[in-house]
Write an enzyme that holds these catalytic residues in place. Structure first.
Site, short mmCIF file in Angstrom:
data_model
loop_
_atom_site.label_atom_id
_atom_site.label_comp_id
_atom_site.label_asym_id
_atom_site.label_seq_id
_atom_site.Cartn_x
_atom_site.Cartn_y
_atom_site.Cartn_z
N LYS A 134 47.79 -43.97 -13.11
CA LYS A 134 48.77 -43.42 -14.05
C LYS A 134 49.51 -42.22 -13.50
O LYS A 134 50.48 -41.75 -14.08
CB LYS A 134 48.08 -43.05 -15.37
CG LYS A 134 47.66 -44.27 -16.19
CD LYS A 134 47.28 -43.89 -17.60
CE LYS A 134 47.03 -45.13 -18.44
NZ LYS A 134 46.67 -44.79 -19.84
N VAL A 191 51.74 -40.76 -7.76
CA VAL A 191 51.47 -41.45 -6.50
C VAL A 191 50.82 -42.80 -6.75
O VAL A 191 51.21 -43.82 -6.16
CB VAL A 191 50.58 -40.58 -5.58
CG1 VAL A 191 50.29 -41.33 -4.28
CG2 VAL A 191 51.27 -39.26 -5.28
N GLY A 192 49.82 -42.82 -7.63
CA GLY A 192 49.14 -44.07 -7.91
C GLY A 192 50.08 -45.15 -8.46
O GLY A 192 50.02 -46.31 -8.04
N SER A 210 46.74 -33.51 0.61
CA SER A 210 47.91 -32.71 0.30
C SER A 210 48.21 -31.81 1.49
O SER A 210 47.31 -31.42 2.23
CB SER A 210 47.65 -31.86 -0.94
OG SER A 210 48.57 -30.79 -1.05
N SER A 211 49.46 -31.43 1.64
CA SER A 211 49.84 -30.56 2.76
C SER A 211 49.26 -29.16 2.61
O SER A 211 49.25 -28.39 3.57
CB SER A 211 51.37 -30.48 2.86
OG SER A 211 51.93 -29.98 1.67
N CYS A 212 48.73 -28.82 1.43
CA CYS A 212 48.15 -27.49 1.25
C CYS A 212 46.82 -27.33 1.97
O CYS A 212 46.24 -26.24 1.99
CB CYS A 212 47.99 -27.15 -0.23
SG CYS A 212 46.69 -28.10 -1.06
N TYR A 240 42.19 -26.14 -4.62
CA TYR A 240 42.61 -27.54 -4.47
C TYR A 240 42.52 -27.95 -3.00
O TYR A 240 42.06 -29.03 -2.66
CB TYR A 240 44.04 -27.68 -5.00
CG TYR A 240 44.60 -29.08 -4.94
CD1 TYR A 240 44.13 -30.06 -5.80
CD2 TYR A 240 45.63 -29.41 -4.07
CE1 TYR A 240 44.65 -31.34 -5.78
CE2 TYR A 240 46.16 -30.68 -4.03
CZ TYR A 240 45.68 -31.64 -4.89
OH TYR A 240 46.20 -32.91 -4.86
N LYS A 273 40.38 -31.00 -1.09
CA LYS A 273 41.03 -32.06 -0.32
C LYS A 273 40.50 -32.10 1.12
O LYS A 273 40.35 -33.18 1.71
CB LYS A 273 42.54 -31.86 -0.33
CG LYS A 273 43.18 -32.20 -1.67
CD LYS A 273 42.92 -33.66 -2.03
CE LYS A 273 43.58 -34.07 -3.33
NZ LYS A 273 43.33 -35.48 -3.66
N THR A 310 53.35 -34.76 2.08
CA THR A 310 54.01 -33.49 1.82
C THR A 310 54.31 -33.39 0.33
O THR A 310 53.79 -34.18 -0.47
CB THR A 310 55.30 -33.41 2.67
OG1 THR A 310 55.85 -32.10 2.54
CG2 THR A 310 56.34 -34.44 2.22
N ASN A 311 55.16 -32.45 -0.08
CA ASN A 311 55.53 -32.32 -1.49
C ASN A 311 56.24 -33.59 -1.96
O ASN A 311 57.27 -33.96 -1.39
CB ASN A 311 56.45 -31.11 -1.68
CG ASN A 311 55.78 -29.81 -1.31
OD1 ASN A 311 54.80 -29.41 -1.90
ND2 ASN A 311 56.31 -29.15 -0.29
N HIS A 319 55.16 -28.92 -10.28
CA HIS A 319 55.56 -28.44 -8.95
C HIS A 319 57.03 -28.00 -8.99
O HIS A 319 57.72 -28.17 -9.98
CB HIS A 319 55.33 -29.52 -7.90
CG HIS A 319 53.88 -29.75 -7.62
ND1 HIS A 319 53.19 -30.82 -8.15
CD2 HIS A 319 53.00 -29.06 -6.86
CE1 HIS A 319 51.93 -30.76 -7.73
NE2 HIS A 319 51.79 -29.71 -6.95
N TRP A 326 61.14 -18.65 -9.16
CA TRP A 326 60.08 -17.77 -8.70
C TRP A 326 60.34 -17.29 -7.29
O TRP A 326 60.78 -18.05 -6.43
CB TRP A 326 58.74 -18.51 -8.74
CG TRP A 326 58.07 -18.50 -10.07
CD1 TRP A 326 58.68 -18.51 -11.30
CD2 TRP A 326 56.66 -18.47 -10.33
NE1 TRP A 326 57.75 -18.51 -12.29
CE2 TRP A 326 56.49 -18.49 -11.72
CE3 TRP A 326 55.54 -18.45 -9.51
CZ2 TRP A 326 55.23 -18.47 -12.32
CZ3 TRP A 326 54.28 -18.44 -10.10
CH2 TRP A 326 54.13 -18.44 -11.49
#
Length: 311
Positions: A17, A20-21, A110-112, A139, A143, A167-168, A182, A205
């Protein structure tokens, strides 16, 4: 590079849901496979429930796209939830796949995961070479653990478990809640509401100078299926567009697409986050994959989706 044929396979998409999925499910519909999902009654944080689901459904392949996600504000506000929930989800899904004898699994990170001050563009080898960005380290640590869990099962048991680091991402199914979204969907909602209210400006921001890379979720889903079929090795693979953009320029692009003609102001009391985060996706391109959706085209189609589904 080894081939894995999805045709005729039972393929479980965990997190169906989510943005990405759901993108992976759209992409899999042309692969001739049977797509499996687990409904909300299965709490992926609970090992017994996940093991029972695996036993009852016997998937051949698994995409781990399930995660608790959010932006800087959400990560900073709920650190325990982001660390605990994501550790449990990935451990149950990856460990359960091994116990069930799943043929192939792909874990999405994730890229983080990369150090805050990693040299740019960020290659896969940068993992664990420096401190993380404090605003989303909870997070990120979860990951990183998922990546290492896949590596460990491959090393100890020979499991064909791989990891991809997108990436994002943005696109259909994105989260447009200003408290937990995001940057791109947040900008889109801000610009749309400012246009509707006739406001003179929107506020972003930080300084607007940090650069971010974006990839449309349908491109990401295509890359995931490509890797599932064509990649088998311990090291994770970056999934990106190879191009980044300053947040201020992104805001200008979004305002142009939305049709908001007011100004853009920067709230420099708010954090910028990582100064730049561009991933080196050369490895993926060398394997034979590259993105097809430009940022402007992707933002336009995403705004159309937003107008139909998020108001």
């Amino acid at each position: 590079m080894t081939g894995y044929n999805l045709e005729g396979k039972r393929v479980y998409v965990a997190g169906h849901k989510g943005m990405v999925g759901s993108g992976i499910i759209r992409r899999l519909q042309s692969e001739g496979c049977e797509i499996l999902i687990s409904d909300r009654s299965v709490d992926l944080r609970e090992q017994a429930q996940v093991r029972e689901w695996y036993k009852d459904n016997s998937p051949d392949a698994v995409f781990v796209a399930a995660a608790k996600v959010g932006g800087i504000l959400a990560n900073d506000t709920y650190p325990a939830d982001f660390l605990y929930d994501n550790l449990m989800i990935e451990a149950n899904l990856i460990g359960g796949a091994r116990a069930q004898g799943v043929e192939k699994l792909m874990f999405l990170g994730s890229s983080c995961i990369y150090p805050k001050m990693a040299s740019q563009p960020i290659g896969e080898d940068a993992l664990l070479t420096g401190p993380l960005e404090p605003t989303n380290e909870w997070y990120a640590i979860a990951k990183i653990a998922g990546i290492k869990l896949c590596e460990a099962f491959r090393k100890q048991y020979g499991s064909d478990f791989i990891s991809g680091m997108p990436t994002n991402l943005y696109g259909p199914g994105d989260n447009f809640d200003l408290k937990s979204s995001h940057v791109l969907p947040a900008l889109m909602r801000k610009a749309h509401e400012a246009k509707e209210r006739g406001e003179p400006h929107i506020t972003i921001w930080g300084t607007g100078t940090p650069c971010r890379e974006f990839l449309h979720v349908d491109d990401c889903a295509d890359a995931c299926v490509f890797l599932m079929k064509n990649y088998s090795a311990a090291q994770h693979v970056n999934i990106g567009s190879g191009v980044d953009i300053p947040i201020r320029e992104l805001a200008e692009l979004v305002c142009d697409v939305v049709g908001f003609e007011g100004g853009i102001e920067c709230d420099t009391d708010k954090p910028d986050g990582t100064p730049r985060k561009l991933m080196d996706s050369a490895k993926l391109q060398e394997l034979g994959w590259s993105p097809e959706i430009t940022l402007e085209a992707g933002v336009r189609s995403t705004y159309e989706w937003f107008l139909k589904n998020s108001l």
